[in-house]
Design an enzyme around this catalytic site. Structure first.
Site, PDB file in Angstrom:
ATOM      1  N   LYS A  42     -32.166   8.477 -60.000  1.00  0.00           N
ATOM      2  CA  LYS A  42     -30.839   7.946 -60.332  1.00  0.00           C
ATOM      3  C   LYS A  42     -29.804   9.005 -60.673  1.00  0.00           C
ATOM      4  O   LYS A  42     -28.653   8.670 -60.931  1.00  0.00           O
ATOM      5  CB  LYS A  42     -30.950   6.934 -61.466  1.00  0.00           C
ATOM      6  CG  LYS A  42     -31.387   7.455 -62.807  1.00  0.00           C
ATOM      7  CD  LYS A  42     -31.241   6.316 -63.816  1.00  0.00           C
ATOM      8  CE  LYS A  42     -31.956   6.534 -65.090  1.00  0.00           C
ATOM      9  NZ  LYS A  42     -31.663   5.537 -66.110  1.00  0.00           N
ATOM     10  N   GLY A  56     -45.510  22.987 -73.079  1.00  0.00           N
ATOM     11  CA  GLY A  56     -46.365  23.245 -71.929  1.00  0.00           C
ATOM     12  C   GLY A  56     -47.351  22.131 -71.631  1.00  0.00           C
ATOM     13  O   GLY A  56     -47.118  20.982 -72.001  1.00  0.00           O
ATOM     14  N   GLU A 122     -50.495  23.865 -80.307  1.00  0.00           N
ATOM     15  CA  GLU A 122     -49.549  22.902 -80.887  1.00  0.00           C
ATOM     16  C   GLU A 122     -50.301  21.995 -81.855  1.00  0.00           C
ATOM     17  O   GLU A 122     -51.529  22.048 -81.946  1.00  0.00           O
ATOM     18  CB  GLU A 122     -48.869  22.083 -79.782  1.00  0.00           C
ATOM     19  CG  GLU A 122     -47.891  22.920 -78.956  1.00  0.00           C
ATOM     20  CD  GLU A 122     -47.221  22.144 -77.838  1.00  0.00           C
ATOM     21  OE1 GLU A 122     -46.854  20.978 -78.054  1.00  0.00           O
ATOM     22  OE2 GLU A 122     -47.074  22.704 -76.743  1.00  0.00           O
ATOM     23  N   HIS A 250     -40.592  13.174 -82.721  1.00  0.00           N
ATOM     24  CA  HIS A 250     -40.932  14.600 -82.832  1.00  0.00           C
ATOM     25  C   HIS A 250     -40.442  15.089 -84.188  1.00  0.00           C
ATOM     26  O   HIS A 250     -39.311  14.813 -84.573  1.00  0.00           O
ATOM     27  CB  HIS A 250     -40.273  15.391 -81.698  1.00  0.00           C
ATOM     28  CG  HIS A 250     -40.895  16.733 -81.479  1.00  0.00           C
ATOM     29  ND1 HIS A 250     -40.778  17.745 -82.407  1.00  0.00           N
ATOM     30  CD2 HIS A 250     -41.657  17.227 -80.470  1.00  0.00           C
ATOM     31  CE1 HIS A 250     -41.438  18.808 -81.967  1.00  0.00           C
ATOM     32  NE2 HIS A 250     -41.982  18.522 -80.786  1.00  0.00           N
ATOM     33  N   ARG A 297     -48.519  14.969 -84.750  1.00  0.00           N
ATOM     34  CA  ARG A 297     -47.076  14.736 -84.819  1.00  0.00           C
ATOM     35  C   ARG A 297     -46.670  13.550 -85.688  1.00  0.00           C
ATOM     36  O   ARG A 297     -45.672  13.604 -86.402  1.00  0.00           O
ATOM     37  CB  ARG A 297     -46.649  14.451 -83.378  1.00  0.00           C
ATOM     38  CG  ARG A 297     -45.329  14.962 -83.047  1.00  0.00           C
ATOM     39  CD  ARG A 297     -45.154  14.912 -81.566  1.00  0.00           C
ATOM     40  NE  ARG A 297     -45.372  16.204 -80.959  1.00  0.00           N
ATOM     41  CZ  ARG A 297     -45.275  16.423 -79.661  1.00  0.00           C
ATOM     42  NH1 ARG A 297     -44.991  15.422 -78.843  1.00  0.00           N
ATOM     43  NH2 ARG A 297     -45.441  17.628 -79.167  1.00  0.00           N
ATOM     44  N   HIS A 358     -38.956  10.802 -79.435  1.00  0.00           N
ATOM     45  CA  HIS A 358     -39.356  11.806 -78.443  1.00  0.00           C
ATOM     46  C   HIS A 358     -40.114  11.213 -77.257  1.00  0.00           C
ATOM     47  O   HIS A 358     -39.955  11.660 -76.133  1.00  0.00           O
ATOM     48  CB  HIS A 358     -40.227  12.841 -79.154  1.00  0.00           C
ATOM     49  CG  HIS A 358     -40.643  13.994 -78.310  1.00  0.00           C
ATOM     50  ND1 HIS A 358     -39.739  14.882 -77.775  1.00  0.00           N
ATOM     51  CD2 HIS A 358     -41.881  14.418 -77.909  1.00  0.00           C
ATOM     52  CE1 HIS A 358     -40.387  15.815 -77.081  1.00  0.00           C
ATOM     53  NE2 HIS A 358     -41.682  15.546 -77.134  1.00  0.00           N
ATOM     54  N   GLU A 382     -44.841   8.771 -68.100  1.00  0.00           N
ATOM     55  CA  GLU A 382     -44.442   8.221 -69.402  1.00  0.00           C
ATOM     56  C   GLU A 382     -44.190   6.715 -69.348  1.00  0.00           C
ATOM     57  O   GLU A 382     -44.259   6.024 -70.374  1.00  0.00           O
ATOM     58  CB  GLU A 382     -43.196   8.958 -69.917  1.00  0.00           C
ATOM     59  CG  GLU A 382     -42.872   8.595 -71.347  1.00  0.00           C
ATOM     60  CD  GLU A 382     -41.878   9.518 -72.021  1.00  0.00           C
ATOM     61  OE1 GLU A 382     -41.635  10.633 -71.520  1.00  0.00           O
ATOM     62  OE2 GLU A 382     -41.333   9.112 -73.070  1.00  0.00           O
ATOM     63  N   ARG A 393     -49.633  10.256 -79.154  1.00  0.00           N
ATOM     64  CA  ARG A 393     -49.994  11.226 -78.122  1.00  0.00           C
ATOM     65  C   ARG A 393     -50.216  12.614 -78.708  1.00  0.00           C
ATOM     66  O   ARG A 393     -49.427  13.095 -79.521  1.00  0.00           O
ATOM     67  CB  ARG A 393     -48.871  11.299 -77.082  1.00  0.00           C
ATOM     68  CG  ARG A 393     -49.008  12.438 -76.089  1.00  0.00           C
ATOM     69  CD  ARG A 393     -47.955  12.367 -75.025  1.00  0.00           C
ATOM     70  NE  ARG A 393     -46.637  12.683 -75.518  1.00  0.00           N
ATOM     71  CZ  ARG A 393     -46.100  13.905 -75.521  1.00  0.00           C
ATOM     72  NH1 ARG A 393     -46.799  14.943 -75.091  1.00  0.00           N
ATOM     73  NH2 ARG A 393     -44.881  14.093 -75.955  1.00  0.00           N
TER      74      ARG A 393
END
Ligand code: FAD
Ligand code: SIN
Length: 531
Positions: A42, A56, A122, A250, A297, A358, A382, A393
């Site tokens: 779009k 990453g 992370e 996030h 997270r 996020h 997603e 996640r």
């Protein structure tokens, strides 16, 4: 609306040009040399969540220090008991091969001086296992994939083509279809934004790879294209949807009022040793989780939210001043530069950060072959609920999910594509009886209202009262918007608004129905769980 109306046929219709859509298109085009593949997107070719990915992709690359078992365990812990273990195992074990394909397609991941891939860390990961390209991994992946797509003859890549709705028996037979009936997807109605005409794309196979829906919130790291179109379209087509209440916030978006979407300060920065400090400069993560800054997270975001509520401060700080600046700048040149442009010198200044929407962990249900509940409609990335993420996640597992499930869809189609017939009798789009909408401002107001409702009532911490309020207000908006939609000439703004309201409503409904706090879902009225 332009009077020109046409039916286009294509073997594969791919909706979306992020990692999920592009990797699927490339695989199918290279294998089915005589087939036609059409990608519609779009906006510009590379405008998508993938482009903004920083940290990453996670994979077990160095088996001398890491193992599939550990990556599986970390994913399951982050998912707080709601992951599908079989799916997690499948994805983790497939990761190295899928990553190798990305590399073969020309993606450059950073290497150390001795020539091995540099592996980042992370939150929630027990090992260094994130392949990355500086702090702009997603942009590098998009560059490589788009270059490959442009070289592939049997792919047609259409920008500024907006999918309005999936085509199923509902349009062909003109009968209302119930959620229990088995249906088939025949393609999609697509608004050509430049010609202002609706094209009917008839396809043997449709791949829904339309990404997330961050735009339902006032503060998000997602670009403006992330309006939940895929989830809403699939829902209208009666596909099974689940787990959309698991919205991931996030912990560390840059606090810069007025900037929209919010600029992300990658979790990989905490992976390099950055420390969270409250407004007064004190550390606080040890009060919440023994993994401190590297807890998953959901835990870090809720901890910051709690600190902000206690202190009334607008943000907390991320302190990188103790990290070797040369190494920091090498890994995070984009973040260093962005901060500097705002007068924040990461060598000596703390970075102001606060949580932002996020990612959406749920979406359109798919099985391990990426099949949805609608025949010949596949989905990846997603937009889906695959079972990988559960209630939260694990960092850098999303790009991975996209390439793994797009591969699995391709693999499944190798076995059955030859049996699928081109649909016929698909009706053209009918826009009789609509008039030009004179007041675009109503759409803007409603879009802002959705964001306010969701941020105020369906945020990091929810309550029964908040959810009731959100539901009531969203129903009003739905009614108003339906009137507008049924009688106005179509525009992307109008369609996006319809989809934002639908996904916001689904998130609220699923939140009301969830009776236990898990992962990224927290309702203060349910049995209290340790923050
Ligand atoms: P997207 O990349 O969002 O692509 C969706 C595509 O669909 C776009 O091209 C869009 O234009 C198109 N589209 C949508 N609706 C329509 C429509 N109606 N008609 C036509 N086209 C449509 N994940 C990680 O694993 N590692 C990370 O380091 C990481 N960092 C991130 C940083 C940021 C700032 C953000 C926002 C996300 C990050 N994520 C990360 C999450 C990850 O980037 C996304 O979940 C992932 O890229 C989604 O890929 P996708 O292909 O499913 O969707
Ligand atoms: C980040 O770099 O912090 C984002 C990683 C992710 O969303 O997985």
């Amino acid at each position: 609306m332009n009077a020109e109306k046409k039916i286009y046929t294509t073997d594969f219709l791919v909706i979306g040009s992020g990692i999920a859509g592009l990797s699927f298109a490339l695989k199918t085009a290279n294998h089915f040399k005589d087939a036609s593949i059409t990608i519609i997107t779009k906006n510009e070719k590379n405008e998508c969540n993938t482009k903004y990915a920083q940290g990453g992709i996670s994979t077990v690359w160095d088996t001398t220090v890491d193992s599939f078992e550990q990556h599986i365990e970390d994913t399951l812990i982050a998912g707080d008991g709601l992951c599908d273990k079989e799916i997690v195992k499948m994805v983790v074990e497939a990761a190295p091969n899928r990553l190798q394909e990305l590399i073969n397609w020309g993606t450059n991941f950073d290497k150390t001086q001795n020539g091995n891939y540099s592996l980042g860390r992370e939150g929630g990961h027990s090992q260094d296992r994130i392949l990355h390209h500086k702090d702009i991994t997603g942009a590098e992946i998009e560059r490589a994939l788009i270059e490959q797509v442009e070289k592939t003859k049997n792919i047609t890549f259409l920008t500024y083509h907006y999918a309005i709705d999936l085509i199923t028996e509902h349009q062909v037979t003109k009968k209302q279809i119930t959620r229990k009936e088995k249906t088939t997807c025949f393609g999609a109605y697509v608004l050509d934004q430049q010609k202002n005409s609706v094209k009917t794309f008839v396809a043997k196979v449709t791949m829904l790879a339309s990404g997330g829906n961050g735009q339902v919130y006032s503060t998000t790291t997602n670009p403006v294209i992330a309006t939940g179109d895929g989830i809403a379209m699939a829902y209208r087509a009666k596909a099974e949807i689940s787990d959309v209440e698991f919205i991931q916030f996030h912990p560390t978006a840059l606090y810069n009022p007025g900037e929209y979407p919010a600029f992300l300060i990658s979790e990989a920065v905490r992976g390099e040793g950055a420390i969270l400090r409250d407004f007064e400069g004190n550390r606080f993560m040890h009060n919440y989780d023994k993994r401190e800054e590297l807890a998953s997270r959901d835990i870090v975001a809720r901890a910051i939210d709690n600190e902000l509520k206690k202190s009334g401060a607008p943000h907390v700080y991320l302190d990188c001043t103790h990290i070797n600046f040369g190494a920091f700048k090498k890994h995070f040149p984009n973040i260093t530069e962005k901060c500097l442009s705002l007068g924040i010198d990461v060598k000596k200044d703390f970075i102001p950060v606060s949580p932002a929407q996020h990612y959406i962990c749920g979406g359109v249900n798919i099985n391990k072959k990426a099949k949805t509940s609608i025949k010949n409609l596949y989905a990846s990335g997603e937009v889906t609920k695959s079972g990988l993420h559960g209630a939260n996640r694990l960092a850098s597992n999303s790009l991975l999910e996209g390439i793994v499930f797009s591969h699995n869809a391709f693999d499944n189609l190798c076995k059955r594509f030859h049996k699928i017939k081109m649909p016929n009798n698909v009706p053209e789009w009918n826009d009789s009886g609509v008039v030009k909408n004179m007041e675009n401002i109503l759409i803007t107001h409603d879009r802002n209202e959705v964001k306010t409702i969701m941020s105020n009532y369906v945020g990091i911490v929810r309550s029964n009262e908040r959810l009731l309020r959100a539901e009531k207000r969203l129903l009003n908006l739905y009614e108003d918007n339906k009137r507008l939609y049924d009688h106005s000439e179509l525009s992307v703004d109008l369609c996006e608004l319809r989809n934002l309201i639908t996904t916001a409503y689904l998130i609220t409904q699923f939140s009301k129905n969830r009776k236990e706090n898990k992962g990224g879902f927290y309702n203060a009225d349910l049995i209290k769980k340790e923050l």
